[in-house]
Design a protein around this motif. Structure first.
Motif, short mmCIF file in Angstrom:
data_model
loop_
_atom_site.label_atom_id
_atom_site.label_comp_id
_atom_site.label_asym_id
_atom_site.label_seq_id
_atom_site.Cartn_x
_atom_site.Cartn_y
_atom_site.Cartn_z
N ASP A 53 9.84 -0.19 -9.68
CA ASP A 53 10.12 -1.47 -8.82
C ASP A 53 8.81 -2.10 -8.56
OD1 ASP A 53 8.93 0.35 -7.48
OD2 ASP A 53 9.84 -0.36 -5.42
N SER A 54 7.75 -1.84 -9.41
CA SER A 54 6.46 -2.26 -9.23
C SER A 54 5.68 -2.25 -10.38
CB SER A 54 5.66 -1.65 -8.20
OG SER A 54 4.48 -2.06 -7.95
N ASP A 55 4.69 -3.13 -10.52
CA ASP A 55 3.64 -3.20 -11.77
C ASP A 55 2.44 -2.49 -11.36
OD1 ASP A 55 5.36 -4.42 -13.65
OD2 ASP A 55 4.81 -6.35 -12.95
N GLN A 56 2.43 -2.01 -10.04
CA GLN A 56 1.10 -1.56 -9.45
C GLN A 56 1.26 -0.10 -9.28
OE1 GLN A 56 -1.62 -3.57 -8.80
NE2 GLN A 56 -0.36 -5.37 -9.60
N ASN A 57 0.14 0.72 -9.54
CA ASN A 57 0.06 2.18 -9.43
C ASN A 57 0.04 2.62 -8.08
OD1 ASN A 57 0.15 4.90 -9.97
ND2 ASN A 57 -1.58 4.89 -11.21
N ASP A 58 1.29 2.63 -7.49
CA ASP A 58 1.19 2.76 -5.67
C ASP A 58 0.74 4.42 -5.60
OD1 ASP A 58 1.87 3.25 -3.30
OD2 ASP A 58 3.80 2.21 -3.36
N GLU A 59 -0.55 4.37 -5.15
CA GLU A 59 -1.22 5.87 -5.02
C GLU A 59 -0.48 6.37 -3.85
OE1 GLU A 59 -2.61 7.46 -7.14
OE2 GLU A 59 -3.22 6.10 -8.52
N ASP A 60 -0.09 5.51 -2.80
CA ASP A 60 0.32 5.98 -1.56
C ASP A 60 1.65 6.99 -1.70
OD1 ASP A 60 -1.64 5.02 -0.19
OD2 ASP A 60 -0.75 3.36 0.19
N ARG A 61 2.39 6.15 -2.64
CA ARG A 61 3.91 7.16 -2.94
C ARG A 61 3.58 8.46 -3.49
NH1 ARG A 61 8.48 2.97 -4.77
NH2 ARG A 61 6.79 1.68 -5.38
N THR A 116 5.13 14.62 8.14
CA THR A 116 5.21 13.92 9.47
C THR A 116 4.27 12.86 10.01
OG1 THR A 116 4.14 15.50 10.63
CG2 THR A 116 6.34 15.99 10.33
N LYS A 117 3.05 13.12 9.05
CA LYS A 117 2.07 12.14 9.41
C LYS A 117 2.13 11.08 8.26
CE LYS A 117 -0.71 15.50 11.60
NZ LYS A 117 -2.15 16.35 11.38
N ILE A 118 3.14 10.76 7.21
CA ILE A 118 3.03 9.83 6.42
C ILE A 118 3.50 8.55 7.21
CG2 ILE A 118 4.13 9.22 4.26
CD1 ILE A 118 4.46 11.96 3.50
N ASN A 119 2.99 7.33 6.74
CA ASN A 119 3.24 6.12 7.19
C ASN A 119 4.77 5.70 6.97
OD1 ASN A 119 3.71 3.07 6.80
ND2 ASN A 119 1.93 3.26 8.35
N THR A 120 5.52 5.22 7.97
CA THR A 120 7.02 4.91 7.88
C THR A 120 7.26 4.05 6.93
OG1 THR A 120 7.25 5.16 10.45
CG2 THR A 120 9.12 4.16 9.16
N GLU A 121 6.23 3.10 6.45
CA GLU A 121 6.53 2.10 5.45
C GLU A 121 6.58 2.97 4.04
OE1 GLU A 121 7.52 -1.05 3.04
OE2 GLU A 121 7.68 -0.76 5.17
N ILE A 122 5.43 3.86 3.62
CA ILE A 122 5.55 4.63 2.68
C ILE A 122 6.86 5.57 2.33
CG2 ILE A 122 4.28 6.43 1.53
CD1 ILE A 122 1.91 5.38 2.87
N LEU A 123 7.25 6.16 3.43
CA LEU A 123 8.62 6.98 3.36
C LEU A 123 9.71 6.08 3.08
CD1 LEU A 123 8.23 9.48 6.36
CD2 LEU A 123 8.02 9.80 4.12
N ARG A 124 9.70 4.77 3.69
CA ARG A 124 10.74 3.86 3.19
C ARG A 124 10.95 3.57 1.64
NH1 ARG A 124 9.72 0.38 6.76
NH2 ARG A 124 11.10 1.29 8.27
N VAL A 139 9.35 5.49 -0.88
CA VAL A 139 9.82 6.50 -1.39
C VAL A 139 11.35 6.91 -1.55
CG1 VAL A 139 9.71 9.16 -1.47
CG2 VAL A 139 7.68 7.73 -1.06
N GLU A 140 12.01 6.49 -0.32
CA GLU A 140 13.41 6.72 -0.24
C GLU A 140 14.24 5.59 -0.98
OE1 GLU A 140 16.81 6.83 3.17
OE2 GLU A 140 14.93 5.81 3.54
N LYS A 141 13.69 4.52 -1.18
CA LYS A 141 14.17 3.32 -2.15
C LYS A 141 13.99 3.40 -3.35
CE LYS A 141 14.04 -1.75 -2.44
NZ LYS A 141 13.32 -2.79 -2.11
N VAL A 142 12.93 3.91 -4.01
CA VAL A 142 12.72 3.91 -5.41
C VAL A 142 11.64 5.28 -5.83
CG1 VAL A 142 11.72 3.15 -7.57
CG2 VAL A 142 12.93 1.86 -6.03
N SER A 143 12.14 6.52 -6.52
CA SER A 143 11.07 7.47 -6.82
C SER A 143 11.28 7.32 -8.35
CB SER A 143 11.68 8.49 -6.10
OG SER A 143 13.06 8.97 -6.51
N GLU A 144 11.64 6.49 -9.13
CA GLU A 144 11.72 6.45 -10.31
C GLU A 144 10.52 5.96 -11.01
OE1 GLU A 144 14.64 5.44 -14.55
OE2 GLU A 144 15.41 5.20 -12.25
N MET A 145 9.81 6.56 -12.01
CA MET A 145 8.94 6.01 -12.89
C MET A 145 9.23 5.26 -13.87
SD MET A 145 6.97 7.81 -10.71
CE MET A 145 5.44 7.18 -11.34
N LYS A 146 8.32 4.08 -14.24
CA LYS A 146 8.70 2.99 -14.97
C LYS A 146 8.51 3.70 -16.60
CE LYS A 146 7.73 -0.92 -14.52
NZ LYS A 146 6.86 -2.49 -14.19
#
Length: 322
Positions: free
Chosen positions: A23-31, A39-47, A49-56
């Protein structure tokens, strides 16, 4: 259809590290970051990860498929233990059967098929004990142990043992055995000429290049006139060609026509032309073997009623209808 391919952990890690998510052209290192406490992962990052976990990018197999056929495989267990010179795969089918396959560099060879259950079942797991060569298979209701090192199933002579191409087996001490150290076997080429070193393994010759199954004898059968009859021939290898030689010529068994590991020959209506000898032979890489022999005879004509009986029947019909 199913295909079995080989992937390396290195290639999987390389794609995961370098490829952006689909879903992105950027290498999202956070994901991609591995943390000790999720439990310390940012909520936005978890969101994300849940939305897309497939690599291009795709993880590509190391080679072309090593096994590709019309079967539907559901599970796989690979025996690549250090003591083995060859890799053996166990693949469960959707009907509950299991294929034992030899993996070569660019292809695979199906050695045997096992039926662990007496019914069609979904296999949940299969695990091999490499030291004992026992395969443990479980369905929803049963756990079954299979001796995949049972080499006696390949016959009682050296050539059949070598043709099996089973890396767990070899010809030694006048038997096909799981004691492969110092045994005769050729997994790569199935070169049965190595059996010439073991003269005791040869069987009685009946023709050049052909051997007779010594446990087999000619079965003499009398068949009534105009009746149908099946002749059976046991199938020991699905890599062999099976041929019936009959008084009317020769006919081959196609692999699709094999029923319950039998090559069947149907005589639709027995006549004088069907009398004689019937022989079923197998041929695999030049090795020929007689598997079944029959001698069919036509039975004498059935007993007929005399004129007195027919007159009596006529009288009965007359009394009924008139």
């Amino acid at each position: 259809m199913s295909a079995v391919c080989i992937y390396t952990i290195g290639d999987i890690e390389k794609v995961f590290r370098r490829s952006p998510f689909i879903d992105s052209d950027q290498n999202d290192e956070d994901r991609k970051k591995c943390v000790s406490d999720s439990t310390k992962i940012n909520t936005e990052i978890l969101r994300r990860v849940e939305k897309v976990s497939e690599m291009k990018e795709w993880v590509k197999p190391k080679l072309a498929p090593v096994l590709f056929n019309h079967h539907n495989y559901t599970r796989i267990f690979v025996d690549a233990s250090p003591g083995n010179q060859h890799t053996v795969m166990f693949l469960s089918l959707s009907n509950g059967a299991i294929h034992k396959a030899l993996q070569m560099e660019s292809h695979s060879f199906i050695i045997a098929e096992y039926q662990p259950f007496n019914y069609s079942a979904h296999i949940f797991n299969l695990i091999l004990n490499p030291s004992t060569k026992k395969l443990y298979v479980n369905s929803q209701t049963e756990l079954v142990q299979i001796d995949v090192g049972n080499c006696g199933q390949y016959g009682n002579n050296c050539q059949e043992c070598v043709l099996s191409r089973d890396p767990y087996c070899g010809w030694k001490k006048k038997q096909c055995t799981s004691e492969t150290s110092g045994a005769l076997h050729d997994v790569v080429h199935r070169n049965r000429s190595i059996c010439l070193k073991d003269q005791a393994s040869s069987l009685p010759r009946i023709a050049k290049g052909t051997v007779r199954d010594v446990d087999n004898s000619v079965k003499r059968i009398t068949v009534p006139s105009d009746s149908s009859y099946f002749l059976r021939c046991p199938v020991s290898s699905h890599h062999a060609q099976y041929t019936w030689k009959t008084p009317e010529g020769s006919s081959s068994c196609n692999p699709q026509e094999l029923k319950d590991d039998q090559c069947l020959l149907l005589i639709d209506s027995m006549t004088l032309n069907h009398q004689g000898e019937y022989k079923c032979e197998s041929e695999e890489m030049g090795y020929q073997k007689v598997l079944a022999e029959y001698e069919l005879r036509l039975s004498s004509a059935g007993r007929t009623f005399g004129p007195t009986v027919w007159i009596f029947v006529a009288v009965v019909f007359k009394s009924v209808w008139f």
